[in-house]
Design a protein around this motif. Structure first.
Motif, mmCIF file in Angstrom:
data_model
loop_
_atom_site.group_PDB
_atom_site.id
_atom_site.type_symbol
_atom_site.label_atom_id
_atom_site.label_comp_id
_atom_site.label_asym_id
_atom_site.label_seq_id
_atom_site.Cartn_x
_atom_site.Cartn_y
_atom_site.Cartn_z
ATOM 1 N N GLY A 56 0.790 -1.217 0.000
ATOM 2 C CA GLY A 56 0.000 0.000 0.000
ATOM 3 C C GLY A 56 0.828 1.275 0.000
ATOM 4 N N MET A 57 0.170 2.374 0.324
ATOM 5 C CA MET A 57 0.788 3.686 0.213
ATOM 6 C C MET A 57 1.914 3.901 1.214
ATOM 7 N N TRP A 58 1.926 3.124 2.325
ATOM 8 C CA TRP A 58 2.964 3.295 3.332
ATOM 9 C C TRP A 58 4.115 2.318 3.159
ATOM 10 N N GLY A 59 4.096 1.540 2.081
ATOM 11 C CA GLY A 59 5.160 0.580 1.865
ATOM 12 C C GLY A 59 6.531 1.218 1.727
ATOM 13 N N TRP A 60 6.562 2.450 1.190
ATOM 14 C CA TRP A 60 7.847 3.128 1.001
ATOM 15 C C TRP A 60 8.539 3.414 2.337
ATOM 16 N N ALA A 61 7.746 3.516 3.411
ATOM 17 C CA ALA A 61 8.306 3.872 4.718
ATOM 18 C C ALA A 61 8.867 2.669 5.463
ATOM 19 N N PHE A 62 8.638 1.454 4.949
ATOM 20 C CA PHE A 62 9.061 0.256 5.676
ATOM 21 C C PHE A 62 10.560 0.240 5.982
ATOM 22 N N PRO A 63 11.442 0.548 5.025
ATOM 23 C CA PRO A 63 12.883 0.550 5.355
ATOM 24 C C PRO A 63 13.236 1.551 6.451
ATOM 25 N N LEU A 64 12.558 2.692 6.475
ATOM 26 C CA LEU A 64 12.826 3.686 7.512
ATOM 27 C C LEU A 64 12.349 3.194 8.876
ATOM 28 N N LEU A 65 11.195 2.568 8.903
ATOM 29 C CA LEU A 65 10.687 2.015 10.160
ATOM 30 C C LEU A 65 11.601 0.908 10.675
ATOM 31 N N ARG A 66 12.062 0.073 9.768
ATOM 32 C CA ARG A 66 12.975 -1.002 10.152
ATOM 33 C C ARG A 66 14.283 -0.437 10.702
ATOM 34 N N LEU A 67 14.789 0.630 10.080
ATOM 35 C CA LEU A 67 16.012 1.261 10.558
ATOM 36 C C LEU A 67 15.809 1.842 11.958
ATOM 37 N N GLY A 68 14.644 2.453 12.193
ATOM 38 C CA GLY A 68 14.354 2.992 13.519
ATOM 39 C C GLY A 68 14.314 1.906 14.576
ATOM 40 N N ILE A 69 13.715 0.771 14.232
ATOM 41 C CA ILE A 69 13.670 -0.362 15.164
ATOM 42 C C ILE A 69 15.082 -0.858 15.444
ATOM 43 N N TYR A 70 15.902 -0.938 14.401
ATOM 44 C CA TYR A 70 17.287 -1.389 14.558
ATOM 45 C C TYR A 70 18.053 -0.478 15.516
ATOM 46 N N GLU A 71 17.915 0.835 15.328
ATOM 47 C CA GLU A 71 18.653 1.773 16.170
ATOM 48 C C GLU A 71 18.182 1.718 17.616
ATOM 49 N N ASP A 72 16.869 1.557 17.820
ATOM 50 C CA ASP A 72 16.354 1.426 19.187
ATOM 51 C C ASP A 72 16.915 0.183 19.866
ATOM 52 N N LEU A 73 16.924 -0.930 19.137
ATOM 53 C CA LEU A 73 17.462 -2.166 19.688
ATOM 54 C C LEU A 73 18.954 -2.039 19.991
ATOM 55 N N ARG A 74 19.671 -1.420 19.069
ATOM 56 C CA ARG A 74 21.114 -1.257 19.256
ATOM 57 C C ARG A 74 21.411 -0.439 20.502
ATOM 58 N N HIS A 75 20.614 0.593 20.720
ATOM 59 C CA HIS A 75 20.807 1.429 21.898
ATOM 60 C C HIS A 75 20.523 0.643 23.178
ATOM 61 N N ARG A 76 19.436 -0.126 23.191
ATOM 62 C CA ARG A 76 19.091 -0.880 24.396
ATOM 63 C C ARG A 76 20.116 -1.974 24.684
ATOM 64 N N MET A 77 20.639 -2.582 23.641
ATOM 65 C CA MET A 77 21.609 -3.651 23.853
ATOM 66 C C MET A 77 22.990 -3.112 24.207
ATOM 67 N N ALA A 78 23.284 -1.877 23.779
ATOM 68 C CA ALA A 78 24.586 -1.285 24.088
ATOM 69 C C ALA A 78 24.674 -0.869 25.549
ATOM 70 N N SER A 79 23.560 -0.406 26.106
ATOM 71 C CA SER A 79 23.543 0.022 27.503
ATOM 72 C C SER A 79 22.249 -0.452 28.162
ATOM 73 N N PRO A 80 22.117 -1.765 28.332
ATOM 74 C CA PRO A 80 20.856 -2.298 28.865
ATOM 75 C C PRO A 80 20.675 -1.971 30.331
ATOM 76 N N PRO A 81 19.417 -1.782 30.779
ATOM 77 C CA PRO A 81 19.147 -1.644 32.217
ATOM 78 C C PRO A 81 19.575 -2.911 32.938
ATOM 79 N N SER A 82 19.586 -2.845 34.254
ATOM 80 C CA SER A 82 20.057 -3.991 35.036
ATOM 81 C C SER A 82 19.189 -5.218 34.822
ATOM 82 N N ARG A 83 17.909 -5.013 34.601
ATOM 83 C CA ARG A 83 17.015 -6.136 34.350
ATOM 84 C C ARG A 83 16.305 -5.927 33.018
#
Length: 210
Positions: A56-83
């Motif tokens: 659909g019309m939002w298909g073009w945004a999928f790579p950007l959304l995936r990149l945002g998810i990647y960066e969020d995960l990378r940040h959490r894994m780089a400095s994870p909370p204690s639990r």
């Protein structure tokens, strides 16, 4: 905790989520382990495919959304909370340990999340399974593994959110013993016609096993 000894026997045809190469094993064995930085691309792809459409019309945004998810995960894994932990389900056959099929995150949240004070409670998020692997017990295995981790942390309760109109996910959670804690209305429901979120809760018995 390097591995949680949860094995799921699956019989079906599937495609690798990135190269779309067909693999047709007679019987696939899967295990669940703690995610590593090498899993980031695979996990972000699975989450993006689970929660965002490529059509659909939002298909073009999928790579950007995936990149945002990647960066969020990378940040959490780089400095994870204690639990905090991210678990992945992967194919356990020889040479296929990078074939991720699902993931989930578990962390402790607080009534005052900014200062991390008040009563802490374990909270599940980003449960996602590759489309070709759904309805084969992968999600149940990930959830059960999170329950073990939560008990190891000293908790007897577990919480998660699900959209009220996500009937398939609700059926899974109810089957595993989760119950509605409260329904949270928001402005998106009225102005964007989006579904309300349901906060689900499960009390973990001390004698439960994986």
């Amino acid at each position: 905790m390097n591995k949680i000894n949860t094995k799921l026997a699956l019989k079906y045809r599937f495609f690798h989520p990135y190269q779309q190469q067909p693999i047709n094993p007679a019987c696939c064995q899967f295990q669940i382990r703690t995610a590593t930085p090498a899993d980031l691309i695979g996990v972000s792809q699975i989450i993006a495919e689970s929660f965002h459409s490529q059509q659909g019309m939002w298909g073009w945004a999928f790579p950007l959304l995936r990149l945002g998810i990647y960066e969020d995960l990378r940040h959490r894994m780089a400095s994870p909370p204690s639990r905090h932990i991210c678990l992945v389900a992967f194919e356990a056959t020889t040479g296929a340990a990078n074939n991720l099929v699902g993931s989930v995150e578990l962390g402790v949240r607080y009534s005052d999340s900014w200062n991390q004070v008040g009563m802490g409670f374990p909270y599940l998020s980003n449960l996602a399974v590759h489309p070709q692997y759904r309805r084969h017990g992968v999600a149940s295995g990930l959830l059960t593994s999170c329950e073990k981790v939560s008990r190891d942390w000293g908790f007897q309760d577990l919480y998660l959110h699900v959209l009220e109109n996500n009937h398939q996910a609700r059926q899974l959670y109810f089957k595993l013993g989760y119950r509605v804690h409260k329904v949270e209305s928001n402005w998106n429901k009225f102005f964007l016609r989006r579904s309300s979120q349901m906060l689900l809760h499960k009390h973990l018995s001390t004698d439960s096993t994986i």
